[in-house]
Design a protein around this motif. Structure first.
Motif, PDB file in Angstrom:
ATOM      1  N   GLY A  47       0.990  -1.199  -0.044  1.00 49.95           N
ATOM      2  CA  GLY A  47       0.071   0.020  -0.068  1.00 49.95           C
ATOM      3  C   GLY A  47       0.922   1.190  -0.041  1.00 49.95           C
ATOM      4  N   LEU A  48       1.952   1.206   0.710  1.00 53.39           N
ATOM      5  CA  LEU A  48       2.732   2.384   0.758  1.00 53.39           C
ATOM      6  C   LEU A  48       3.471   2.567  -0.507  1.00 53.39           C
ATOM      7  CD1 LEU A  48       4.454   1.917   4.276  1.00 53.39           C
ATOM      8  CD2 LEU A  48       2.825   3.661   3.672  1.00 53.39           C
ATOM      9  N   ILE A  49       3.745   1.635  -1.248  1.00 55.05           N
ATOM     10  CA  ILE A  49       4.776   1.793  -2.416  1.00 55.05           C
ATOM     11  C   ILE A  49       3.594   2.033  -3.501  1.00 55.05           C
ATOM     12  CG2 ILE A  49       5.822   0.261  -4.500  1.00 55.05           C
ATOM     13  CD1 ILE A  49       7.155  -1.376  -2.060  1.00 55.05           C
ATOM     14  N   GLN A  50       2.366   1.548  -3.787  1.00 54.33           N
ATOM     15  CA  GLN A  50       1.379   2.161  -4.365  1.00 54.33           C
ATOM     16  C   GLN A  50       1.367   3.582  -4.298  1.00 54.33           C
ATOM     17  OE1 GLN A  50      -1.776  -0.560  -3.898  1.00 54.33           O
ATOM     18  NE2 GLN A  50      -0.922  -2.161  -5.255  1.00 54.33           N
ATOM     19  N   GLY A  51       1.032   4.238  -2.989  1.00 52.26           N
ATOM     20  CA  GLY A  51       0.951   5.258  -2.972  1.00 52.26           C
ATOM     21  C   GLY A  51       2.295   6.164  -3.324  1.00 52.26           C
ATOM     22  N   SER A  52       3.123   5.964  -2.987  1.00 52.48           N
ATOM     23  CA  SER A  52       4.382   6.497  -3.521  1.00 52.48           C
ATOM     24  C   SER A  52       4.509   6.681  -5.136  1.00 52.48           C
ATOM     25  CB  SER A  52       5.610   5.794  -2.962  1.00 52.48           C
ATOM     26  OG  SER A  52       5.751   6.013  -1.681  1.00 52.48           O
ATOM     27  N   MET A  53       4.117   5.356  -5.686  1.00 51.00           N
ATOM     28  CA  MET A  53       4.211   5.332  -7.135  1.00 51.00           C
ATOM     29  C   MET A  53       3.048   6.365  -7.717  1.00 51.00           C
ATOM     30  SD  MET A  53       6.638   3.743  -8.138  1.00 51.00           S
ATOM     31  CE  MET A  53       6.173   3.434 -10.079  1.00 51.00           C
ATOM     32  N   ARG A  54       1.678   6.379  -7.222  1.00 54.25           N
ATOM     33  CA  ARG A  54       0.919   7.624  -7.726  1.00 54.25           C
ATOM     34  C   ARG A  54       1.276   8.809  -7.455  1.00 54.25           C
ATOM     35  NH1 ARG A  54      -2.792   6.033  -3.854  1.00 54.25           N
ATOM     36  NH2 ARG A  54      -2.743   3.826  -3.708  1.00 54.25           N
ATOM     37  N   ARG A  55       1.851   9.121  -6.308  1.00 54.74           N
ATOM     38  CA  ARG A  55       2.521  10.514  -6.192  1.00 54.74           C
ATOM     39  C   ARG A  55       3.796  10.778  -7.364  1.00 54.74           C
ATOM     40  NH1 ARG A  55       1.526   9.196  -0.833  1.00 54.74           N
ATOM     41  NH2 ARG A  55       3.953   8.491  -0.425  1.00 54.74           N
ATOM     42  N   LEU A  56       4.548   9.678  -7.371  1.00 49.60           N
ATOM     43  CA  LEU A  56       5.522   9.952  -8.308  1.00 49.60           C
ATOM     44  C   LEU A  56       5.143  10.280  -9.644  1.00 49.60           C
ATOM     45  CD1 LEU A  56       8.577   7.443  -7.375  1.00 49.60           C
ATOM     46  CD2 LEU A  56       8.589   9.952  -7.424  1.00 49.60           C
ATOM     47  N   THR A  57       3.915   9.524  -9.875  1.00 47.37           N
ATOM     48  CA  THR A  57       3.312   9.665 -11.400  1.00 47.37           C
ATOM     49  C   THR A  57       2.747  10.789 -11.526  1.00 47.37           C
ATOM     50  OG1 THR A  57       2.852   7.152 -11.556  1.00 47.37           O
ATOM     51  CG2 THR A  57       1.399   8.382 -12.851  1.00 47.37           C
ATOM     52  N   ARG A  58       2.208  11.475 -10.417  1.00 49.48           N
ATOM     53  CA  ARG A  58       1.458  12.735 -10.753  1.00 49.48           C
ATOM     54  C   ARG A  58       2.529  14.007 -10.791  1.00 49.48           C
ATOM     55  NH1 ARG A  58      -0.892  13.900  -5.420  1.00 49.48           N
ATOM     56  NH2 ARG A  58      -1.084  11.624  -5.423  1.00 49.48           N
ATOM     57  N   LEU A  59       3.692  13.482 -10.076  1.00 51.25           N
ATOM     58  CA  LEU A  59       4.746  14.644 -10.115  1.00 51.25           C
ATOM     59  C   LEU A  59       5.544  14.571 -11.524  1.00 51.25           C
ATOM     60  CD1 LEU A  59       6.940  16.596  -8.804  1.00 51.25           C
ATOM     61  CD2 LEU A  59       8.299  14.449  -8.276  1.00 51.25           C
TER      62      LEU A  59
END
Length: 104
Positions: A47-59
């Motif tokens: 869950g933490l990694i998926q959240g980080s990936m979403r934020r990176l994708t948005r960035l």
């Protein structure tokens, strides 16, 4: 007719087998508990990694290409500095080791 000595031996063997099977059962239960705990930990990390990936994708989607070039350049420079510091630091440590004292 079965001799009493053979019966005692069979009882001992049965007792050992029962003890070993109980030990195996306890270890299997412990392993299952540990695997369940590991599964829960992995789920939370996922869950933490998926959240980080979403934020990176948005960035990446929101930033312009010049910003990304600066970021990549910064990472490359930092890695080069760390590489050179470890190379010179390692050689300085190796070269600064005093020779062993002569044997009498």
């Amino acid at each position: 007719l079965i001799r009493p000595r053979t019966l005692r031996y069979q009882r001992r063997v049965r007792g050992r087998i029962k003890s070993i099977s109980n030990d195996i059962s306890i270890q299997v239960q412990d392993s299952n508990r540990q695997l369940d705990s590991l599964d829960q930990d992995m789920s939370s990390v996922r869950g933490l990694i998926q959240g980080s990936m979403r934020r990176l994708t948005r960035l990446v989607e929101q930033s312009d290409s010049r910003h990304m070039c600066y970021l990549v350049l910064f990472v490359v420079v930092v890695l080069m500095v760390v590489f050179f510091l470890t190379k010179t630091g390692a050689s300085a440590v190796v070269n600064s080791v005093p020779p062993p004292p002569p044997s009498p």
